[in-house]
Design an enzyme around this catalytic site. Structure first.
Site, PDB file in Angstrom:
ATOM      1  N   HIS A  62       0.787  -1.284   0.227  1.00  0.00           N
ATOM      2  CA  HIS A  62      -0.050  -0.136   0.010  1.00  0.00           C
ATOM      3  C   HIS A  62       1.037   1.211  -0.019  1.00  0.00           C
ATOM      4  CE1 HIS A  62       0.926  -0.670   4.188  1.00  0.00           C
ATOM      5  NE2 HIS A  62       0.215   0.732   4.462  1.00  0.00           N
ATOM      6  N   HIS A  64       1.327   3.780   2.124  1.00  0.00           N
ATOM      7  CA  HIS A  64       1.935   4.528   3.323  1.00  0.00           C
ATOM      8  C   HIS A  64       3.336   4.468   3.189  1.00  0.00           C
ATOM      9  CE1 HIS A  64      -1.873   4.319   5.706  1.00  0.00           C
ATOM     10  NE2 HIS A  64      -1.890   5.505   5.061  1.00  0.00           N
ATOM     11  N   ASP A  66       5.982   4.159   4.620  1.00  0.00           N
ATOM     12  CA  ASP A  66       6.960   3.169   5.207  1.00  0.00           C
ATOM     13  C   ASP A  66       6.942   1.940   4.651  1.00  0.00           C
ATOM     14  OD1 ASP A  66       4.270   3.111   6.317  1.00  0.00           O
ATOM     15  OD2 ASP A  66       4.956   1.953   7.987  1.00  0.00           O
ATOM     16  N   HIS A  67       6.325   1.821   3.641  1.00  0.00           N
ATOM     17  CA  HIS A  67       6.041   0.532   2.906  1.00  0.00           C
ATOM     18  C   HIS A  67       6.663   0.846   1.208  1.00  0.00           C
ATOM     19  CE1 HIS A  67       3.881  -1.829   5.829  1.00  0.00           C
ATOM     20  NE2 HIS A  67       3.475  -0.711   6.160  1.00  0.00           N
ATOM     21  N   HIS A 142      -7.380  -1.629   5.729  1.00  0.00           N
ATOM     22  CA  HIS A 142      -6.591  -0.609   6.309  1.00  0.00           C
ATOM     23  C   HIS A 142      -7.244   0.822   6.148  1.00  0.00           C
ATOM     24  CE1 HIS A 142      -3.038   0.858   8.332  1.00  0.00           C
ATOM     25  NE2 HIS A 142      -2.387   1.322   7.232  1.00  0.00           N
ATOM     26  N   ASP A 213      -0.090  -3.994   6.625  1.00  0.00           N
ATOM     27  CA  ASP A 213      -1.143  -3.259   7.673  1.00  0.00           C
ATOM     28  C   ASP A 213      -2.540  -3.640   7.601  1.00  0.00           C
ATOM     29  OD1 ASP A 213       1.645  -2.128   7.827  1.00  0.00           O
ATOM     30  OD2 ASP A 213       0.549  -0.283   7.837  1.00  0.00           O
ATOM     31  N   HIS A 271       6.269  -4.837  12.221  1.00  0.00           N
ATOM     32  CA  HIS A 271       5.557  -3.809  12.206  1.00  0.00           C
ATOM     33  C   HIS A 271       5.376  -3.260  13.533  1.00  0.00           C
ATOM     34  CE1 HIS A 271       2.696  -0.529  10.819  1.00  0.00           C
ATOM     35  NE2 HIS A 271       3.398  -0.633   9.623  1.00  0.00           N
TER      36      HIS A 271
END
Length: 305
Positions: A62, A64, A66-67, A142, A213, A271
């Site tokens: 996805h 976000h 941090d990914h 999410h 997530d 995570h």
């Protein structure tokens, strides 16, 4: 056939406590798949002496940061290292635009072909099939569209029983049929050599399920049921269950419940929130629900047996 997962990043939104953002390298039959690409992923690949030039497929769960914030750096390094072979990226709609904009405004024309395959956050789908394995995406719940990934090996050739081979002089064609799991017959269809007599049974197909997530959601159980190894986010401990629900994340105990209900063999936690320096309570809370729970640790390779 090798089937291994190396953890490159295990933290959530912010790198801290010596932990980096989400990324994993999967080796299946010497095919290298990168799952998520948080900031610093290529540094981790170098640190752990992993040959990232072998990566042909990247999967982004996805959008976000941090990914995927490490993705453009990795693409740039491939370019600077004169990569020529195709790189395929699977990810949500919009990721292709993000990549294209950065390449255009940096006036970069890649040395290698780049293919983007959009993922579907609504249904399970077969997104990649190679000689030795398949990859499926499936929906996670999410705050923005998000998918999990299921990597499943394919049956290889059957192993033949040596004692049986020594007793009979099998023609090469018969050996080929038996290794492929087929009876060898004559022109009239009569069985000359039965695969059950000359080959060992097929071994169980191994699977790895990756759930990045997601809020606690039992609806994902059919997608991951029976996996040999499940990675499930465990951002919070029991003390922050309300916060987990608010942010569409899971607690370690909830990850344990999912693992138990899905009948998986082992659970890998990750995570982690930056609020946890000591992760032992996270592990204990997961183990209370599912004893075969383990903390994902960066640089550690987990074999899927």
């Amino acid at each position: 056939m090798d089937f291994q997962v190396t953890v490159l990043g295990s933290n959530s939104a912010i790198p801290s406590h010596g932990r980096n953002q989400t990324s994993q390298l999967v080796n299946i039959a010497n095919n290298f798949l990168l799952i998520d690409c948080g900031e610093g992923t290529q540094i981790q690949l170098r640190k752990f002496k992993l040959k990232f030039s072998k990566i042909d497929f990247i999967f982004i769960s996805h959008l976000h940061g941090d990914h995927y914030f490490g993705l453009m750096g990795l693409i740039s390094s491939f370019h600077l290292n004169k990569r020529r072979k195709l790189l395929t990226i699977f990810g949500p709609n919009g990721l292709d635009e993000i990549i294209t904009v950065q390449l255009r405004h940096s006036n970069t024309r890649l040395n290698f072909p780049l293919r983007f395959v959009p993922t579907n956050p609504e249904n399970k789908a077969l997104i990649l099939e190679e000689k030795d394995f398949k990859v499926f995406s499936f929906p996670l719940k999410h705050r923005i569209p998000c998918t999990g990934f299921l990597i499943q090996e394919k049956h290889g050739l059957r192993n033949l029983i040596k004692e049986k081979l020594m007793e009979s002089k099998l023609p090469i064609e018969a050996i080929r049929h038996l290794r492929e799991g087929k009876d060898f017959t004559d022109e009239e269809g009569n069985v000359l050599y039965a695969v059950e007599d000359y080959a060992y049974p097929k071994r169980k197909i191994r699977t790895y399920a990756f759930c990045s997530d997601t809020i606690y959601d039992p609806q994902i159980i059919p997608y991951i049921a029976g996996a040999d190894l499940l990675y499930h986010e465990a951002t919070f401990g029991n003390d922050e269950e309300h916060r987990a629900a608010e942010t569409f994340h899971s607690t370690a105990a909830q990850a344990g419940k999912i693992a138990k209900e899905a009948g998986v063999s082992r659970l890998l936690l990750g995570h982690y929130s930056t609020r946890y320096l000591d992760l032992s309570p996270i592990l204990d809370q997961a183990k209370a629900e599912f004893p075969e729970s383990y903390l994902s640790e960066e640089g550690i390779t987990y074999s899927i047996d």
